[in-house]
Motif scaffolding. Structure first.
Motif, PDB file in Angstrom:
ATOM      1  N   VAL A 116       0.858  -1.193   0.000  1.00 57.87           N
ATOM      2  CA  VAL A 116       0.000   0.000   0.000  1.00 57.87           C
ATOM      3  C   VAL A 116       0.891   1.239   0.000  1.00 57.87           C
ATOM      4  O   VAL A 116       1.988   1.246   0.561  1.00 57.87           O
ATOM      5  N   ILE A 117       0.404   2.276  -0.680  1.00 55.50           N
ATOM      6  CA  ILE A 117       1.089   3.562  -0.642  1.00 55.50           C
ATOM      7  C   ILE A 117       0.027   4.592  -0.298  1.00 55.50           C
ATOM      8  O   ILE A 117      -0.996   4.692  -0.972  1.00 55.50           O
ATOM      9  N   THR A 118       0.260   5.315   0.785  1.00 56.67           N
ATOM     10  CA  THR A 118      -0.799   6.153   1.350  1.00 56.67           C
ATOM     11  C   THR A 118      -0.348   7.593   1.488  1.00 56.67           C
ATOM     12  O   THR A 118       0.699   7.874   2.085  1.00 56.67           O
ATOM     13  N   LEU A 119      -1.173   8.494   0.963  1.00 60.45           N
ATOM     14  CA  LEU A 119      -0.893   9.911   1.167  1.00 60.45           C
ATOM     15  C   LEU A 119      -1.812  10.392   2.283  1.00 60.45           C
ATOM     16  O   LEU A 119      -3.028  10.511   2.099  1.00 60.45           O
ATOM     17  N   VAL A 120      -1.208  10.637   3.441  1.00 63.46           N
ATOM     18  CA  VAL A 120      -1.977  11.066   4.612  1.00 63.46           C
ATOM     19  C   VAL A 120      -2.132  12.583   4.575  1.00 63.46           C
ATOM     20  O   VAL A 120      -1.171  13.307   4.312  1.00 63.46           O
ATOM     21  N   SER A 121      -3.370  13.038   4.856  1.00 64.56           N
ATOM     22  CA  SER A 121      -3.611  14.481   4.878  1.00 64.56           C
ATOM     23  C   SER A 121      -4.324  14.850   6.187  1.00 64.56           C
ATOM     24  O   SER A 121      -5.056  14.032   6.754  1.00 64.56           O
ATOM     25  N   SER A 164     -10.017   8.091   7.909  1.00 62.25           N
ATOM     26  CA  SER A 164     -10.761   7.626   6.728  1.00 62.25           C
ATOM     27  C   SER A 164      -9.785   7.414   5.588  1.00 62.25           C
ATOM     28  O   SER A 164      -8.680   7.988   5.585  1.00 62.25           O
ATOM     29  N   LEU A 165     -10.189   6.579   4.633  1.00 59.95           N
ATOM     30  CA  LEU A 165      -9.312   6.388   3.483  1.00 59.95           C
ATOM     31  C   LEU A 165     -10.114   6.201   2.213  1.00 59.95           C
ATOM     32  O   LEU A 165     -11.271   5.807   2.248  1.00 59.95           O
ATOM     33  N   GLN A 166      -9.454   6.504   1.116  1.00 55.67           N
ATOM     34  CA  GLN A 166     -10.116   6.432  -0.186  1.00 55.67           C
ATOM     35  C   GLN A 166      -9.136   5.865  -1.201  1.00 55.67           C
ATOM     36  O   GLN A 166      -8.010   6.361  -1.342  1.00 55.67           O
TER      37      GLN A 166
END
Ligand SMILES: NC(=O)C1=CN([C@@H]2O[C@H](COP(=O)(O)OP(=O)(O)OC[C@H]3O[C@@H](n4cnc5c(N)ncnc54)[C@H](O)[C@@H]3O)[C@@H](O)[C@H]2O)C=CC1
Ligand SMILES: [Mg+2]
Length: 352
Positions: A202-207, A256-258
């Motif tokens: 997984v590669i996740t851009l956290v904001s 939350s994630l999308q």
């Protein structure tokens, strides 16, 4: 609806139908080649071959770009003959795709051990001269290839690497046999079938709503930051991996994630990158970097990230000794993920 619009819509529909039809035909053809060894061998007669040496693709240089040349079966047989190799070595090749006209594309590694040759590795410099190109490490060349060659060579390298590493049955210890297309290997003594594998990452851009979190590992090129990445553990869902990786690497809890998109990635040995956007709980934005995994991590504003996306290399050391902040190249899904975040921020800041 105006007449013009009607024609435009019908044209669009016809065009889509034609595209879909070509795609389905191509897919069915590739399926047949994977299932039928004779059909696959026949396809080699009119097919084209990408060449590798010890997993490095053969490339030619053209105007600051690399091109991946293709060779016909006849050219390949001539080449092998010239270097005293058995033409049977061609059976080590793997199917990696086909053109819309159903020209099948294969990849063959001339440097890896082969059951069809006495001396495992053909002489590399002589071959490079003969082929008017160089065998270049994919890591060095990937970002200077066009999108189609990058994708084909990534698939080819992952498949060739998998075959090289799965020559023996892990139960019987006997040599396994590859099917003609290279879509599987079978152990002749117990019929266990082995299929090529890739690791989900997984590669996740956290904001946090206005900023995004980027990090770097000490192995990254100087100044480059990326989104958080991590391999899925066995038994985990994508959602669970994202929650765990973000907690493990930066000590934050995902709210939350999308899902955004996915990409095959050839490193370290064939991964499926699953890219997602994630948000953290409001007010819970204090980063605790896990120094065993990361060198550093920080929050970046929209403007900082937008500027970095536009920045062009080479990213050389500045007078104050630091390196400019830059992001992975366009071909990497992390770049696309970050770019989408920047664009979304612009949209959400526009008046309704
Ligand atoms: N295409 C893209 O845009 C990007 C791709 N990546 C890729 O994502 C991969 C994973 O990112 P990391 O932060 O390094 O992962 P990570 O945070 O899971 O840490 C790597 C460690 O995970 C362990 N691990 C667990 N399963 C593994 C497996 N199947 N193969 C190898 N190691 C495994 C190893 O101990 C390894 O040292 C990288 O190898 C990199 O190539 C990373 C960033 C951007
Ligand atoms: Mg990681």
């Amino acid at each position: 609806m105006s007449l013009y619009c009607g024609i435009a819509c019908r044209r669009k529909f016809f065009w889509c139908y034609r595209l879909l039809s070509t795609y389905v035909t191509k897919t069915r053809y590739l399926f047949e080649l994977k299932e039928d060894d004779d059909a696959c061998k026949k396809a080699q007669q009119t097919g084209a071959f990408y060449l590798f040496h010890s997993l490095a693709p053969l490339l030619q240089t053209s105007a600051h770009q690399y091109l991946a040349p293709r060779h016909s079966l006849l050219e390949l047989e001539r080449l092998l003959g010239k270097f005293g190799q058995d033409a049977q070595r061609i059976e080590d090749s793997v199917l990696i795709g086909c053109s819309e006209q159903q020209e099948a594309w294969f990849a063959l590694d001339l440097g890896l051990d082969s059951s069809f040759s006495i001396s495992a590795s053909l002489h590399k410099p002589e071959m490079e001269t003969e082929l008017k190109g160089s065998f270049i490490e994919l890591r060095k060349a990937l970002f200077q290839l066009n999108a189609r060659d990058a994708s084909l060579l990534s698939t080819a390298q992952a498949l060739l690497r998998w075959h090289d590493a799965h020559q023996f049955c892990s139960r019987s210890g006997q040599p396994t046999k590859k099917n003609m297309a290279g879509s599987k290997r079978v152990c002749p003594s117990n019929n266990i079938i082995y299929y090529p594998q890739m690791a989900p990452v997984v590669i996740t851009l956290v904001s946090d709503g206005t900023r995004c979190l980027l990090a770097r590992q000490s192995s990254f090129p100087k100044g480059m930051y990326s989104a958080l990445a991590g391999f899925c553990d066995i038994g985990e869902s994508v959602e669970e991996t994202i929650r765990r990786e973000v907690a493990e690497e930066v000590g934050l809890e995902v709210e939350s994630l999308q899902y955004y998109a996915s990409q095959h990635w050839p490193f370290p040995s064939g991964s499926l990158m699953i890219a997602c956007h994630a948000t953290v709980k409001p007010g819970q934005t204090e980063i605790q970097v896990n120094l065993r995994e990361l060198e550093t991590a920080a929050w970046f504003s929209h403007d900082e990230v937008a500027t970095a996306l536009k920045r062009k290399g080479p990213y050389t050391q500045q007078q104050n000794g630091t390196f400019p902040f830059w992001l992975p190249p366009k071909l990497a899904i992390s770049h696309q993920l970050i770019k989408e975040w920047v664009e979304k921020q612009i949209c959400s800041s526009l008046p309704a």
